[in-house]
Scaffold this active site. Structure first.
Site, mmCIF file in Angstrom:
data_model
loop_
_atom_site.group_PDB
_atom_site.id
_atom_site.type_symbol
_atom_site.label_atom_id
_atom_site.label_comp_id
_atom_site.label_asym_id
_atom_site.label_seq_id
_atom_site.Cartn_x
_atom_site.Cartn_y
_atom_site.Cartn_z
ATOM 1 N N LYS A 71 -6.167 -2.575 7.419
ATOM 2 C CA LYS A 71 -6.106 -3.701 8.336
ATOM 3 C C LYS A 71 -6.300 -3.293 9.793
ATOM 4 C CE LYS A 71 -4.983 -7.400 7.323
ATOM 5 N NZ LYS A 71 -5.738 -8.623 6.966
ATOM 6 N N GLY B 35 0.040 11.220 -6.683
ATOM 7 C CA GLY B 35 -0.401 10.547 -7.896
ATOM 8 C C GLY B 35 0.778 10.154 -8.757
ATOM 9 N N THR C 132 -13.522 -12.604 8.609
ATOM 10 C CA THR C 132 -14.246 -12.862 9.854
ATOM 11 C C THR C 132 -15.022 -11.629 10.303
ATOM 12 O OG1 THR C 132 -12.573 -14.477 10.523
ATOM 13 C CG2 THR C 132 -14.016 -13.618 12.251
ATOM 14 N N HIS D 127 5.051 12.276 2.295
ATOM 15 C CA HIS D 127 3.728 11.689 2.571
ATOM 16 C C HIS D 127 3.483 11.644 4.078
ATOM 17 C CE1 HIS D 127 2.573 10.371 -1.503
ATOM 18 N NE2 HIS D 127 3.885 10.269 -1.692
ATOM 19 N N SER E 104 -12.335 -17.067 5.105
ATOM 20 C CA SER E 104 -11.003 -17.675 5.040
ATOM 21 C C SER E 104 -10.443 -18.009 6.409
ATOM 22 C CB SER E 104 -10.038 -16.720 4.337
ATOM 23 O OG SER E 104 -9.772 -15.585 5.161
ATOM 24 N N GLY E 105 -10.954 -17.355 7.451
ATOM 25 C CA GLY E 105 -10.400 -17.522 8.784
ATOM 26 C C GLY E 105 -9.523 -16.375 9.200
ATOM 27 N N GLY E 106 -9.182 -15.508 8.241
ATOM 28 C CA GLY E 106 -8.413 -14.320 8.561
ATOM 29 C C GLY E 106 -9.299 -13.252 9.183
ATOM 30 N N VAL E 107 -8.674 -12.202 9.684
ATOM 31 C CA VAL E 107 -9.431 -11.167 10.379
ATOM 32 C C VAL E 107 -10.398 -10.445 9.443
ATOM 33 C CG1 VAL E 107 -7.616 -9.419 10.069
ATOM 34 C CG2 VAL E 107 -9.234 -9.191 11.949
ATOM 35 N N ASP E 108 -10.015 -10.254 8.177
ATOM 36 C CA ASP E 108 -10.850 -9.470 7.248
ATOM 37 C C ASP E 108 -12.190 -10.153 6.984
ATOM 38 O OD1 ASP E 108 -8.513 -7.988 7.118
ATOM 39 O OD2 ASP E 108 -7.851 -8.956 5.267
ATOM 40 N N CYS F 194 2.774 15.708 -2.082
ATOM 41 C CA CYS F 194 3.599 15.149 -3.152
ATOM 42 C C CYS F 194 3.171 15.717 -4.520
ATOM 43 C CB CYS F 194 3.554 13.623 -3.125
ATOM 44 S SG CYS F 194 4.873 12.844 -4.078
ATOM 45 N N TYR F 195 2.486 14.919 -5.364
ATOM 46 C CA TYR F 195 1.985 15.458 -6.630
ATOM 47 C C TYR F 195 1.060 16.641 -6.378
ATOM 48 C CZ TYR F 195 -0.501 15.814 -11.073
ATOM 49 O OH TYR F 195 -1.052 16.285 -12.242
ATOM 50 N N GLU G 67 0.787 11.031 5.511
ATOM 51 C CA GLU G 67 -0.271 10.060 5.818
ATOM 52 C C GLU G 67 0.261 8.664 6.094
ATOM 53 O OE1 GLU G 67 -0.025 9.957 1.235
ATOM 54 O OE2 GLU G 67 0.440 11.302 2.890
#
Length: 509
Positions: free
Chosen positions: A365, A55, A229, A169, A223-227, A82-83, A171
């Site tokens: 992504k 954080g 679509t 981190h 938009s045509g992007g993967v997200d 971390c925090y 992760e």
């Protein structure tokens, strides 16, 4: 029956959802809860373990976010990141101070003792740091398991209770063996059982969309992007013809992109209409230089277009391919700081006639690509590099002008074309060109020039939350530079961006 999970307590970290999805990747269901969750609520959920996120706060601030001290007596395994480590140290009697030398980016971790948390890990490896404070004195009954150059207590644990802390981190993708450390916490410390898969997410999300939409209609910002679509196909699986996709050409696309995108949509048989709105967007962006204002204008203009189309279709919902990094960087989670306002999150108008439908809001992504593969999205779409909704508007630093868009399109097209030709496109996570708001002196054919500068950016990443610059071959960069300067009139200098995220972001604006 309630599914047992690992609870990730959110202290405002940019990486909180990343922690949760790392746990899910390892096959264990995870949930995010506020740091203020009560001990009773925790016990009611019967979690395998707790993970404290990082954080932006300091534990010694007046209103620092801190959990109930009773949590440490519940007997539930805890891993502070971390925090999260600093909160454990502070609350249990240790000491945290502002570090004289802050750590951001790569650091070397050295293991000092053996422990189930570190089982199977090498004696030294690289980790990703992002902190200004550090523990300088451990609480009673704690011991140190590993150190870094600037963090003498980089990994700690309680000698009797299953309470751990790591200053780095694990992760993020750029921490070596981070996934292995989390895996050890799940299965060797928490004794968790596998109970989650991405197939579960798809099935649950389809049912959730059906329930949310009911008898309503949805238009999709495609938009045509993967997200977008993947969001469209997922929603189409749920509600069928009650979905109508809208492809808006805002004049900020890359060279040949509008035609390429239309081809993808037709191949997938997605119902869509195309709207040419280039003049509207460019007119509204005239004279605007501030990147946040550009994002806001683009977000608002998109909504104006979609609301007009929704009225024609009698639709009540707007479907967007919003991902978790968009939400985090726009401060869409409690306690997080604004990094930059994404047009589809913080850039939206406060009052909208449409209700938002964002089925991918909790994903990253690479997870979206996994969902897309399960849904049958063509590979050429899944492998496309990320492209921001505001398009080239945020890759032109300063005011967006038609002539500058053409310069950038040509340079960017050469860069991407050569990446594919050299077999490098699929080896980097994202690559693009940026038009800088400066001119430099050059010499061409014994004549002095004073022209624009193009910046090239290519990064290696997994999820966009962290990234490192791609070590592209010098011969490749030299070849691309020569093509751009020789073929794009108005450019006489090319530079390559070698900044990591953090401290930089992937996009320049």
């Amino acid at each position: 029956m309630v599914k047992r999970s690992v609870l990730v307590l959110n202290f405002g970290s940019q990486y909180v959802q990343l922690i949760a999805r790392r746990v899910r990747e390892l096959g264990v269901y995870s949930e995010i809860a506020p740091y203020s969750i009560s001990p009773k609520e925790i016990l009611d959920k019967k979690p395998y373990g707790l993970i404290f996120s990082g954080g932006p706060a300091s534990v010694y601030e007046e209103f620092a976010p801190l959990p109930s001290v009773e949590i440490y007596s519940l007997g539930i395994p805890i891993l502070g990141i971390c925090y999260g480590l600093q909160a454990i140290v502070h609350q249990l009697g240790g000491m945290v101070e502002r570090a004289q030398k802050q750590e951001y980016g790569r650091s070397r971790l050295r293991l000092l003792k053996k422990d189930p948390l570190l089982e199977g890990l090498p004696d030294a490896f690289d980790v990703w740091m992002s902190h200004a404070d550090k523990a300088v004195k451990l609480p009673k009954d704690f011991e140190v398991l590993a150190e870094s150059e600037n963090s003498p207590y980089a990994v700690i644990r309680h000698m009797e209770k299953p309470i751990y802390g790591v200053q780095f981190h694990p992760e993020v993708a750029h921490t070596q063996y981070g996934s292995e450390l989390i895996k050890n916490f799940l299965f060797k410390v928490c004794l968790a059982e596998k109970n989650w898969s991405m197939g579960d997410f798809v099935r649950e999300k389809i049912e959730e969309i059906k329930e949310q939409v009911g008898s309503g209609k949805v238009i999709c910002a495609l938009s045509g992007g993967v997200d977008s679509t993947v969001a469209a196909l997922l929603t189409y699986k749920a509600i069928g013809d009650k979905l109508k996709c809208i492809f808006v050409n805002h004049g900020l696309l890359r060279k040949g992109e509008a035609e390429e995108v239309e081809g993808y949509f037709r191949k997938m048989s997605l119902p869509f209409v195309k709207i040419d709105a280039e003049d509207i967007f460019l007119e509204k962006l005239k004279g605007v230089e501030d990147p946040e204002e550009k994002r806001r204008i683009i977000g608002h203009t998109f909504i104006e277009v979609f609301e007009r189309e929704a009225k024609k279709e009698n639709a009540q919902y707007l479907l967007q391919g919003t991902l978790y990094p968009d939400v985090v960087e726009s401060a869409g989670i409690p306690g997080a700081k604004v990094i930059k306002t994404h047009h589809n999150v913080g850039g939206l108008p406060e009052r909208m006639k449409l209700k938002l439908l964002e089925p991918l809001r909790e994903l990253f992504k690479d997870e979206v690509r996994e969902v897309g593969a399960l849904l049958g999205v063509p590979e050429e779409v899944l492998k496309r590099h990320p492209f921001p909704g505001p398009g080239l508007a945020i890759r032109i630093l300063g005011e967006v002008k038609r002539e500058d868009l053409e310069l950038l399109r040509e340079a960017d097209s050469i860069f991407i074309e050569e990446l594919k030709r050299w077999g490098l496109y699929d080896k980097v996570w994202q690559a693009f060109a940026v038009l800088l708001p400066v001119k430099s002196v050059g010499v061409m054919g014994d004549v002095r020039t004073y022209e624009r500068v193009i910046g090239l950016r290519a990064v290696d990443s997994v999820d966009g939350m962290t990234a490192d610059w791609s070590r592209l071959p010098y011969e490749f960069l030299d070849h691309v530079m020569r093509r751009i300067i020789n073929e794009v009139k108005g450019i006489n200098r090319v530079v390559y961006d070698i900044s990591s995220k953090p401290p930089a972001t992937i996009e320049w604006e």
